[in-house]
Design a protein around this motif. Sequence first.
Motif, PDB file in Angstrom:
ATOM      1  N   SER A   1     -20.118  13.511 -37.539  1.00 37.68           N
ATOM      2  CA  SER A   1     -20.368  12.071 -37.701  1.00 37.68           C
ATOM      3  C   SER A   1     -20.867  11.536 -36.376  1.00 37.68           C
ATOM      4  O   SER A   1     -20.744  12.189 -35.325  1.00 37.68           O
ATOM      5  CB  SER A   1     -19.097  11.320 -38.113  1.00 37.68           C
ATOM      6  N   GLY A   2     -21.409  10.340 -36.416  1.00 35.79           N
ATOM      7  CA  GLY A   2     -21.915   9.725 -35.198  1.00 35.79           C
ATOM      8  C   GLY A   2     -20.834   9.589 -34.142  1.00 35.79           C
ATOM      9  O   GLY A   2     -21.052   9.903 -32.959  1.00 35.79           O
ATOM     10  N   SER A   3     -19.665   9.124 -34.562  1.00 34.37           N
ATOM     11  CA  SER A   3     -18.585   8.932 -33.587  1.00 34.37           C
ATOM     12  C   SER A   3     -18.235  10.247 -32.900  1.00 34.37           C
ATOM     13  O   SER A   3     -18.009  10.283 -31.682  1.00 34.37           O
ATOM     14  CB  SER A   3     -17.336   8.377 -34.283  1.00 34.37           C
TER      15      SER A   3
ATOM     16  N   VAL B   1     -20.643  11.170 -30.260  1.00 33.11           N
ATOM     17  CA  VAL B   1     -20.417  10.427 -29.013  1.00 33.11           C
ATOM     18  C   VAL B   1     -19.246  11.045 -28.249  1.00 33.11           C
ATOM     19  O   VAL B   1     -19.297  11.189 -27.020  1.00 33.11           O
ATOM     20  CB  VAL B   1     -20.189   8.919 -29.298  1.00 33.11           C
TER      21      VAL B   1
ATOM     22  N   TYR C   1     -22.078  -0.855 -29.399  1.00 31.82           N
ATOM     23  CA  TYR C   1     -21.231  -0.225 -30.420  1.00 31.82           C
ATOM     24  C   TYR C   1     -21.531   1.265 -30.412  1.00 31.82           C
ATOM     25  O   TYR C   1     -22.689   1.673 -30.477  1.00 31.82           O
ATOM     26  CB  TYR C   1     -21.506  -0.807 -31.817  1.00 31.82           C
ATOM     27  N   HIS C   2     -20.486   2.085 -30.327  1.00 32.84           N
ATOM     28  CA  HIS C   2     -20.697   3.537 -30.274  1.00 32.84           C
ATOM     29  C   HIS C   2     -19.809   4.310 -31.225  1.00 32.84           C
ATOM     30  O   HIS C   2     -19.735   5.538 -31.123  1.00 32.84           O
ATOM     31  CB  HIS C   2     -20.503   4.034 -28.832  1.00 32.84           C
ATOM     32  N   GLY C   3     -19.109   3.634 -32.137  1.00 35.03           N
ATOM     33  CA  GLY C   3     -18.303   4.351 -33.109  1.00 35.03           C
ATOM     34  C   GLY C   3     -16.844   3.970 -33.044  1.00 35.03           C
ATOM     35  O   GLY C   3     -16.428   3.168 -32.195  1.00 35.03           O
TER      36      GLY C   3
ATOM     37  N   GLU D   1     -27.020   2.018 -26.064  1.00 35.94           N
ATOM     38  CA  GLU D   1     -27.959   2.082 -27.179  1.00 35.94           C
ATOM     39  C   GLU D   1     -29.280   1.562 -26.628  1.00 35.94           C
ATOM     40  O   GLU D   1     -29.358   0.410 -26.222  1.00 35.94           O
ATOM     41  CB  GLU D   1     -27.512   1.165 -28.319  1.00 35.94           C
TER      42      GLU D   1
ATOM     43  N   ASP E   1     -27.409   6.596 -26.972  1.00 34.94           N
ATOM     44  CA  ASP E   1     -26.885   6.657 -28.336  1.00 34.94           C
ATOM     45  C   ASP E   1     -27.969   6.123 -29.263  1.00 34.94           C
ATOM     46  O   ASP E   1     -28.180   4.916 -29.356  1.00 34.94           O
ATOM     47  CB  ASP E   1     -25.602   5.822 -28.416  1.00 34.94           C
TER      48      ASP E   1
ATOM     49  N   ILE F   1     -28.077   6.792 -32.503  1.00 38.09           N
ATOM     50  CA  ILE F   1     -27.570   7.028 -33.859  1.00 38.09           C
ATOM     51  C   ILE F   1     -28.152   6.020 -34.845  1.00 38.09           C
ATOM     52  O   ILE F   1     -28.529   6.379 -35.960  1.00 38.09           O
ATOM     53  CB  ILE F   1     -26.028   7.009 -33.845  1.00 38.09           C
ATOM     54  N   ALA F   2     -28.279   4.759 -34.412  1.00 39.91           N
ATOM     55  CA  ALA F   2     -28.879   3.745 -35.294  1.00 39.91           C
ATOM     56  C   ALA F   2     -30.391   3.666 -35.109  1.00 39.91           C
ATOM     57  O   ALA F   2     -31.135   3.444 -36.056  1.00 39.91           O
ATOM     58  CB  ALA F   2     -28.249   2.383 -35.035  1.00 39.91           C
TER      59      ALA F   2
ATOM     60  N   LYS G   1     -26.769   8.995 -38.487  1.00 40.76           N
ATOM     61  CA  LYS G   1     -27.218   8.052 -39.521  1.00 40.76           C
ATOM     62  C   LYS G   1     -28.419   8.544 -40.344  1.00 40.76           C
ATOM     63  O   LYS G   1     -28.226   9.242 -41.309  1.00 40.76           O
ATOM     64  CB  LYS G   1     -27.432   6.680 -38.900  1.00 40.76           C
TER      65      LYS G   1
HETATM   66  C1  LIG Z   1     -22.932   3.971 -36.578  1.00 39.00           C
HETATM   67  C2  LIG Z   1     -23.006   4.225 -35.145  1.00 39.00           C
HETATM   68  C3  LIG Z   1     -22.114   5.124 -34.527  1.00 39.00           C
HETATM   69  C4  LIG Z   1     -21.013   5.821 -35.268  1.00 39.00           C
HETATM   70  O1  LIG Z   1     -21.478   6.683 -36.262  1.00 39.00           O
HETATM   71  P1  LIG Z   1     -20.489   7.133 -37.460  1.00 39.00           P
HETATM   72  O2  LIG Z   1     -21.282   8.144 -38.219  1.00 39.00           O
HETATM   73  O3  LIG Z   1     -20.199   5.889 -38.234  1.00 39.00           O
HETATM   74  O4  LIG Z   1     -19.266   7.691 -36.830  1.00 39.00           O
HETATM   75  C5  LIG Z   1     -22.267   5.329 -33.169  1.00 39.00           C
HETATM   76  N1  LIG Z   1     -23.217   4.711 -32.457  1.00 39.00           N
HETATM   77  C6  LIG Z   1     -24.089   3.855 -33.029  1.00 39.00           C
HETATM   78  C7  LIG Z   1     -25.159   3.208 -32.186  1.00 39.00           C
HETATM   79  C8  LIG Z   1     -24.008   3.562 -34.387  1.00 39.00           C
HETATM   80  O5  LIG Z   1     -24.854   2.698 -34.942  1.00 39.00           O
END
Ligand SMILES: *Cc1c(COP(=O)(O)O)cnc(C)c1O
Length: 450
Positions: free
Chosen positions: A112-114, A117, A146-148, A214, A248, A250-251, A277
């Motif tokens: 997962s994203g978290s 990280v 926001y990082h999770g 981010e 990061d 992820i988004a 994501k």
């Molecule tokens: C959603 C998100 C995360 C966490 O990802 P998960 O898959 O929900 O754990 C981390 N960083 C950013 C920038 C995000 O948007």
Amino acid sequence: MDHATITAVDAEHVWHPYGGFPASTAPRVVADCEGVHLRLADGSRLVDGMSSWWAAVHGYRHPQLDAALADQAGRMSHVMFGGLTHEPAARLASRLVAMTPEPLQKVFFADSGSVSVEVAVKMAIQYWRSRGRPAKNALLTWRGGYHGDTFAPMSVCDPEGGMHAMWRGVLPEQMFVPAPPDARDGEGAQERYLTMLDTRLAAAGDRLAAVIVEPVVQGAGGMRFHSPALVAGLRRLCRAHEVLLICDEIATGFGRTGTLFASDAAGISPDIMCLGKALTGGYLTLAATLTTTEIAETISRGEAGGLAHGPTFMANPLACAVACASLDVLESSDWRRRVPQIGARLAAGLAPLAHVDGVVDVRVLGAIAVVELDRDVDLVAATDAAVASGVWLRPFRKLIYAMPPYIISDEQLDVLVDGIGAAVAASLAATESAGGQRIRRGHRDQESTS
Ligand SMILES: *Cc1c(COP(=O)(O)O)cnc(C)c1O
């Protein structure tokens, strides 16, 4: 199960994101999805404005993604990654290495994203330990991030949004600098910000493993956009002060902001990059942490002899196979043309909202649109109004925002614009009639960003 049973079981037994019991409102039951639409159990069809939280960039039930998943399920759904490997992981790793900046050569698959990280933070700390500098174990970030939701990511989320007060003594205490200036602020603001960063990094460099941000778009911490030049400046400063840079993405990854990765707009390569994501086109949970050969080899020379992390479902073959298919679809699509077109149509459609009393800002970047109110959104009123106009939105705090699948048509974008307008109007009307304390602000700059 019938609709009523699903709702009843859900209310009795199932946690939802950031939820409690009893839930303040019942979630809607989704029966199935196709293309840009969610179909609810009551038969209504909604244009998905959220891409299931940034993930479903190609829409739902994409034939190529469905086929890749079915094909892989026919061979092997999962196998442990300790001592074993497989083609889907090798294919995906080579794709990711090829599409990210050249220095990023080593790929860690996380679930997962978290977790990606967590892995990035571990990499940064282990790197400096291996170099004989164990005191370099803290992180610095800017506010509004926001990082999770696991603990290391939480420690670098915005202290207010992340409720750090509640976690004092539990969360590691990291260093924070003010939120980055808005992309529309003048060059002077950008320069002053970089000067401040330079001073902070000079003072704290001996204790810092990494800066984590981010790039260009801060997502769930407030949907703010900053200048790519600021990210380029941050890259230079991190190098000058011997601090690693973790981006990061992820988004922001996979085209959402208009470039393949947001850090591409800054023309930089981070030392460590997190992806998630949209990686699997929204099909399965998968994330990846990429780093350089130098960092990977330095970690491997350290006391642990490698990276101290190994999830059970690491490099899940189903997820890797569908991620490869999603990258195929992305690369063969015209997203480079379409993402800015989506942004332009959203910007034109939403522009009139900027004049509505109670709206403090309308901003668009890539295929992301944000309407910021002067007060918290009435979630029930806003969601009900959006659903009544055939749109799925999930506002938070003062923000009604959308990042639709890239396959959305112009007609569907117009439906989405109307849905956002309806959500804004309903939320403002509900908070007005509830006598909510109104804070009149003429301009977003009066918003505190401390
Ligand atoms: C959603 C998100 C995360 C966490 O990802 P998960 O898959 O929900 O754990 C981390 N960083 C950013 C920038 C995000 O948007």
